[in-house]
Design a protein around this motif. Structure first.
Motif, mmCIF file in Angstrom:
data_model
loop_
_atom_site.group_PDB
_atom_site.id
_atom_site.type_symbol
_atom_site.label_atom_id
_atom_site.label_comp_id
_atom_site.label_asym_id
_atom_site.label_seq_id
_atom_site.Cartn_x
_atom_site.Cartn_y
_atom_site.Cartn_z
ATOM 1 N N ASP A 20 3.436 -7.476 -3.470
ATOM 2 C CA ASP A 20 3.449 -6.765 -2.090
ATOM 3 C C ASP A 20 2.183 -7.245 -1.542
ATOM 4 O O ASP A 20 1.171 -7.831 -1.794
ATOM 5 N N ASP A 21 2.704 -7.360 0.249
ATOM 6 C CA ASP A 21 1.476 -7.838 0.774
ATOM 7 C C ASP A 21 0.354 -6.881 1.094
ATOM 8 O O ASP A 21 0.640 -5.807 0.851
ATOM 9 N N ALA A 22 -0.535 -7.273 1.858
ATOM 10 C CA ALA A 22 -1.832 -6.220 1.886
ATOM 11 C C ALA A 22 -1.290 -5.049 2.938
ATOM 12 O O ALA A 22 -1.805 -3.816 2.525
ATOM 13 N N ALA A 23 -0.487 -5.170 3.826
ATOM 14 C CA ALA A 23 0.076 -4.111 4.622
ATOM 15 C C ALA A 23 0.652 -3.050 3.819
ATOM 16 O O ALA A 23 0.694 -1.988 3.872
ATOM 17 N N THR A 24 1.760 -3.499 2.910
ATOM 18 C CA THR A 24 2.490 -2.782 2.027
ATOM 19 C C THR A 24 1.681 -1.931 1.021
ATOM 20 O O THR A 24 1.815 -0.754 0.873
ATOM 21 N N LEU A 25 0.619 -2.497 0.416
ATOM 22 C CA LEU A 25 -0.248 -1.919 -0.397
ATOM 23 C C LEU A 25 -1.006 -0.911 0.259
ATOM 24 O O LEU A 25 -1.244 0.460 -0.257
ATOM 25 N N ARG A 26 -1.464 -1.086 1.400
ATOM 26 C CA ARG A 26 -2.185 -0.073 2.150
ATOM 27 C C ARG A 26 -1.172 1.122 2.632
ATOM 28 O O ARG A 26 -1.626 2.240 2.329
ATOM 29 N N ALA B 2 -9.052 -2.981 -6.362
ATOM 30 C CA ALA B 2 -7.999 -3.389 -5.209
ATOM 31 C C ALA B 2 -7.797 -4.937 -4.910
ATOM 32 O O ALA B 2 -6.583 -5.269 -4.758
ATOM 33 N N GLY B 3 -8.839 -5.513 -5.279
ATOM 34 C CA GLY B 3 -8.591 -7.087 -5.218
ATOM 35 C C GLY B 3 -7.870 -7.474 -6.388
ATOM 36 O O GLY B 3 -7.146 -8.435 -6.317
ATOM 37 N N GLU B 4 -8.135 -6.911 -7.652
ATOM 38 C CA GLU B 4 -7.005 -7.373 -8.602
ATOM 39 C C GLU B 4 -5.679 -6.852 -8.317
ATOM 40 O O GLU B 4 -4.771 -7.473 -8.608
ATOM 41 N N LEU B 5 -5.715 -5.661 -7.806
ATOM 42 C CA LEU B 5 -4.095 -5.132 -7.531
ATOM 43 C C LEU B 5 -3.597 -5.998 -6.395
ATOM 44 O O LEU B 5 -2.428 -6.341 -6.657
ATOM 45 N N LEU B 6 -4.370 -6.466 -5.516
ATOM 46 C CA LEU B 6 -3.614 -7.396 -4.451
ATOM 47 C C LEU B 6 -3.312 -8.892 -5.204
ATOM 48 O O LEU B 6 -2.375 -9.197 -4.689
ATOM 49 N N HIS B 7 -4.353 -9.362 -5.918
ATOM 50 C CA HIS B 7 -3.934 -10.565 -7.006
ATOM 51 C C HIS B 7 -2.564 -10.514 -7.553
ATOM 52 O O HIS B 7 -1.841 -11.570 -7.777
#
Length: 275
Positions: free
Chosen positions: A226-232, A217-222
């Motif tokens: 998209d921001d964290a809210a969109t990924l959620r 999840a951290g690597e995907l966020l990196h």
């Protein structure tokens, strides 16, 4: 990767522990010539000694071994010994010197007094700097030359991103958010693993899955724009399993947001007390 091949200052690193060594490795990987590096550490770890043997930079056992003026001093000793460690170096610092502190809780006022007449920068890095993915908060002494600030940013950015603030009180908030933040995530991995065990998974499987989930999840966020809210939102199907879990996590009274506010405030308050 920051290119330090033409960095104009000779860098003296005071303290070669985990954070100091992380910075040092970043500088060397960034191309800082070894003749522009010297490290002061009276009891170097095996890792630091191997690094010195490999790259052949000066590794000094005492600050009294320093000769000539110090152009750039990076202070990476434990906060409780900072004053004593800096004392032998004071007569080597000039008004043209740049001092960058990694020592938690040591204020600009303290640094300005101990490093006078050098210009000082106070920072709070975090442990992902050890793998080049750090997040560092920094504040420069009032009146610092923009070029000195740029040079400080260049050094700090070798181990991750650097965020500069204008008010020193914000350093305590950064300490609580990103400085201590990795520990919150590590504990979340522990909690997820225990929850998996409670549902019948064996300990090894549960730990492996919890760790890999947070790493991924951290690597995907990196990597994602998209921001964290969109990924959620992307992983949450209406009425699905994730939605059921998030209903608890996102509760305004007992969920994660109010808990994290209390957690980070507690860390911020302690940082203020220590300073």
């Amino acid at each position: 990767m920051t290119n330090l091949s033409d960095f104009p200052l000779k860098v003296t690193l005071l303290g070669g522990g985990n954070m100091g060594r992380a910075m040092l490795e970043g500088w060397l990987q960034g191309g800082l010539p070894v003749e522009k590096v010297r490290v002061i550490d009276p009891a170097p770890s095996d890792d630091l000694q191997r690094l010195a043997d490999t790259h052949a930079f000066d590794l000094l056992s005492a600050a009294t071994d320093i000769s000539g003026a110090i152009e750039c001093l990076v202070i990476a000793v434990k906060p409780q010994i900072a004053e004593a460690a800096l004392a032998p170096l004071r007569d080597r610092l000039t008004q043209d010197s740049l001092a960058i502190s990694l020592a938690a809780g040591k204020t600009l006022a303290f640094l300005s007094e101990q490093c006078a007449p050098a210009k000082v920068v106070r920072t709070i890095p975090n442990t992902p700097a050890l793998v080049g993915r750090g997040a560092t908060g920094a504040i420069a002494q009032s009146g610092m030359d923009p070029e000195q600030k740029r040079l400080a940013d260049t050094l700090l950015s070798t181990v991750g991103l650097t965020v500069w603030v204008e008010e020193e009180a914000q350093i305590d908030a950064i300490t609580a958010l990103s400085g201590s933040g990795p520990a919150y995530l590590f504990h979340m991995v522990e909690a997820m693993a225990r929850a998996g065990e409670a549902l019948g998974l064996d300990a090894g499987t549960s730990k492996t899955l919890a760790r890999a989930t947070v790493e991924g999840a951290g690597e995907l966020l990196h990597r994602s724009p998209d921001d964290a809210a969109t990924l959620r939102q992307n992983v949450t199907s209406p009425g699905g399993t994730t939605a059921a879990a998030l209903q608890l996590l996102m509760d305004d009274k007992n969920g994660l947001p109010p808990l994290m506010e209390r957690v980070i405030k507690a860390a911020r308050d302690r940082s203020e007390e220590l300073a």
